[in-house]
Design a protein around this motif. Sequence first.
Motif, PDB file in Angstrom:
ATOM      1  N   GLN A   1       0.831  -1.216   0.000  1.00  0.00           N
ATOM      2  CA  GLN A   1       0.000   0.000   0.000  1.00  0.00           C
ATOM      3  C   GLN A   1       0.858   1.254   0.000  1.00  0.00           C
ATOM      4  N   LEU A   2       1.883   1.288   0.845  1.00  0.00           N
ATOM      5  CA  LEU A   2       2.735   2.476   0.939  1.00  0.00           C
ATOM      6  C   LEU A   2       3.512   2.708  -0.351  1.00  0.00           C
ATOM      7  N   GLU A   3       3.985   1.623  -0.972  1.00  0.00           N
ATOM      8  CA  GLU A   3       4.713   1.778  -2.224  1.00  0.00           C
ATOM      9  C   GLU A   3       3.792   2.270  -3.337  1.00  0.00           C
ATOM     10  N   ASP A   4       2.580   1.730  -3.396  1.00  0.00           N
ATOM     11  CA  ASP A   4       1.630   2.155  -4.421  1.00  0.00           C
ATOM     12  C   ASP A   4       1.183   3.602  -4.210  1.00  0.00           C
ATOM     13  N   GLN A   5       1.046   4.002  -2.956  1.00  0.00           N
ATOM     14  CA  GLN A   5       0.557   5.344  -2.660  1.00  0.00           C
ATOM     15  C   GLN A   5       1.644   6.398  -2.714  1.00  0.00           C
ATOM     16  N   TYR A   6       2.825   6.065  -2.200  1.00  0.00           N
ATOM     17  CA  TYR A   6       3.866   7.075  -2.042  1.00  0.00           C
ATOM     18  C   TYR A   6       5.145   6.810  -2.843  1.00  0.00           C
ATOM     19  N   SER A   7       5.297   5.605  -3.400  1.00  0.00           N
ATOM     20  CA  SER A   7       6.559   5.220  -4.056  1.00  0.00           C
ATOM     21  C   SER A   7       7.735   5.505  -3.116  1.00  0.00           C
ATOM     22  N   TRP A   8       7.662   4.944  -1.927  1.00  0.00           N
ATOM     23  CA  TRP A   8       8.591   5.323  -0.858  1.00  0.00           C
ATOM     24  C   TRP A   8       9.815   4.425  -0.767  1.00  0.00           C
ATOM     25  N   ASN A   9       9.874   3.324  -1.532  1.00  0.00           N
ATOM     26  CA  ASN A   9      10.991   2.394  -1.389  1.00  0.00           C
ATOM     27  C   ASN A   9      12.345   3.062  -1.615  1.00  0.00           C
ATOM     28  N   GLY A  10      12.469   3.795  -2.742  1.00  0.00           N
ATOM     29  CA  GLY A  10      13.752   4.417  -3.059  1.00  0.00           C
ATOM     30  C   GLY A  10      14.165   5.504  -2.085  1.00  0.00           C
ATOM     31  N   PRO A  11      13.352   6.563  -1.921  1.00  0.00           N
ATOM     32  CA  PRO A  11      13.792   7.688  -1.080  1.00  0.00           C
ATOM     33  C   PRO A  11      13.759   7.411   0.410  1.00  0.00           C
ATOM     34  N   VAL A  12      13.016   6.404   0.852  1.00  0.00           N
ATOM     35  CA  VAL A  12      12.886   6.161   2.293  1.00  0.00           C
ATOM     36  C   VAL A  12      13.574   4.859   2.700  1.00  0.00           C
ATOM     37  N   LEU A  13      13.069   3.726   2.217  1.00  0.00           N
ATOM     38  CA  LEU A  13      13.567   2.449   2.708  1.00  0.00           C
ATOM     39  C   LEU A  13      15.012   2.191   2.315  1.00  0.00           C
ATOM     40  N   GLU A  14      15.374   2.498   1.072  1.00  0.00           N
ATOM     41  CA  GLU A  14      16.743   2.221   0.645  1.00  0.00           C
ATOM     42  C   GLU A  14      17.752   3.040   1.444  1.00  0.00           C
TER      43      GLU A  14
ATOM     44  N   VAL B   1      18.480  10.887   9.309  1.00  0.00           N
ATOM     45  CA  VAL B   1      17.693  12.123   9.352  1.00  0.00           C
ATOM     46  C   VAL B   1      17.006  12.368   8.018  1.00  0.00           C
ATOM     47  N   THR B   2      17.709  12.109   6.912  1.00  0.00           N
ATOM     48  CA  THR B   2      17.099  12.331   5.600  1.00  0.00           C
ATOM     49  C   THR B   2      15.966  11.349   5.338  1.00  0.00           C
ATOM     50  N   VAL B   3      15.959  10.208   6.029  1.00  0.00           N
ATOM     51  CA  VAL B   3      14.832   9.282   5.899  1.00  0.00           C
ATOM     52  C   VAL B   3      13.542   9.953   6.357  1.00  0.00           C
ATOM     53  N   ILE B   4      13.602  10.611   7.514  1.00  0.00           N
ATOM     54  CA  ILE B   4      12.412  11.297   8.019  1.00  0.00           C
ATOM     55  C   ILE B   4      12.077  12.498   7.143  1.00  0.00           C
ATOM     56  N   GLU B   5      13.096  13.179   6.634  1.00  0.00           N
ATOM     57  CA  GLU B   5      12.850  14.295   5.707  1.00  0.00           C
ATOM     58  C   GLU B   5      12.076  13.802   4.489  1.00  0.00           C
ATOM     59  N   ALA B   6      12.539  12.704   3.895  1.00  0.00           N
ATOM     60  CA  ALA B   6      11.883  12.174   2.705  1.00  0.00           C
ATOM     61  C   ALA B   6      10.492  11.652   3.033  1.00  0.00           C
ATOM     62  N   LEU B   7      10.355  10.987   4.180  1.00  0.00           N
ATOM     63  CA  LEU B   7       9.053  10.462   4.589  1.00  0.00           C
ATOM     64  C   LEU B   7       8.049  11.595   4.751  1.00  0.00           C
ATOM     65  N   ARG B   8       8.486  12.678   5.381  1.00  0.00           N
ATOM     66  CA  ARG B   8       7.614  13.846   5.541  1.00  0.00           C
ATOM     67  C   ARG B   8       7.201  14.405   4.188  1.00  0.00           C
ATOM     68  N   THR B   9       8.161  14.543   3.270  1.00  0.00           N
ATOM     69  CA  THR B   9       7.892  15.170   1.979  1.00  0.00           C
ATOM     70  C   THR B   9       6.907  14.349   1.153  1.00  0.00           C
ATOM     71  N   ILE B  10       7.157  13.042   1.019  1.00  0.00           N
ATOM     72  CA  ILE B  10       6.294  12.239   0.153  1.00  0.00           C
ATOM     73  C   ILE B  10       4.919  11.993   0.768  1.00  0.00           C
ATOM     74  N   THR B  11       4.854  11.954   2.110  1.00  0.00           N
ATOM     75  CA  THR B  11       3.558  11.736   2.753  1.00  0.00           C
ATOM     76  C   THR B  11       2.661  12.941   2.603  1.00  0.00           C
ATOM     77  N   LEU B  12       3.242  14.130   2.673  1.00  0.00           N
ATOM     78  CA  LEU B  12       2.438  15.362   2.611  1.00  0.00           C
ATOM     79  C   LEU B  12       2.344  15.933   1.206  1.00  0.00           C
TER      80      LEU B  12
END
Length: 446
Positions: free
Chosen positions: A253-266, A286-297
Amino acid sequence: MLEHDKIEGNGCLELLDDLRIECTFTLHQHFDGALFLRCNCNDPAARFRLWASRGKPLGRLVGITMDGQIIRTAGPLRVSEINTTDCTLRASSVIVGDETSTPTEQQFTLTNVCFPETASHDMPDHVRLTIPTDPEPVSIVLEPHDEYQERERFQRRHGLTVPTAILRVSSRASISETSDLVGRLCTALSIVQGHKINWITHECRDQNQFSCYRNMADRVTKLPSWLALNRLSGNSLRLPLAAAQDCYTRVCQLEDQYSWNGPVLEVWLEARSNADYIQTRSLKLVTVIEALRTITLRSQPLQPRLEPSAWDAFLGYIIPVTRYYLTDHLKISQERVDAMTTPERWRPMNRPSFRSEINAAFKALGVRESRRNIELFVNSRNKLIHEGTFRCQSEPAIVAAESDAPQTPVDEHFFIASFVDRVIMQAVGLQTYLNTNPERPKPDET
């Protein structure tokens, strides 16, 4: 070290300028998935044609293996070494057999899977997983490689990427659909184990147990990590591998909604390895949380503090007053006054704060962290981003007065690492595996 026995055959190198070079080849795949084709070209002039292609991608290699199967490369193919009529090529993927075949069994070789230790140090047990998919669940068996114990010792000693597990799939799905499913399952397993897990070989067998298809891929792998998830809270053990089936749906769900694998999980998995300085790893976290904030919002950004028209009206009043005060009372040079009073410099003040955006992102993801934990993280983040140092080093007297603040760089790194671990775990639905129970944020905190 090599993962497979060498594969030999005869083939043809197709260059991008429509030239073709006949050759014999030997294929090797290394533990980290790297694929090397060692070719002996029949044409004495081949070296000159290959030299012209050095540093550029070639076309592809197609041919027949010694047992009569079709073989071809897919994706980039580059020259690694040239020696008269011999050359070594680096391939990104090599496919052997018929990809349209209908297999009865599919199996994948996975890197960096760590099985629970047994009391007698025997071979670990297989792990059975049931992955929720439509129209029916898929049964998967994750078993240690035949050489697991030797490879696990080698990995711990040298800290390298090593294939340690075989994943067997019972499904009627096609080869490509199964590959996609296992790719996402590898993401779930990576989260559960806290380091990168990926498949490097996908092999299919028919009803006669004949290998009808094999895809060997130089896929993204990373160094392993032995840092337990959420270590700062007292956890010293890995999560059970079965937890991957608990978070699989949420990972998709998170990958389909946010495409978060590259900027967050990796980035998170990269930062958890011990192959860098703790300050560098902390910056990555720290950049993980930065990216998570950006793509979520991204699809639901927070509103500015004032409406743009109201903010522009405010700037129209405050900037002239500020310029007058700086010039007439403080006697600041005109150049510095101009630099300090441009509207562009003032506009960011109307944006939501980093902390309020974190709270909004956490709320959207179902993450619950105490106000104090968020405050400590943001304080550490600000020092790392803006000053390039840990907070305990930048303002030691203030930190010393705070009993719950990390007092050393190592403590601060582990605080940041555990904070980010908990955020990732909660985001994918692994709350039940947390050792802590952070206080529920009050309404004004989110």
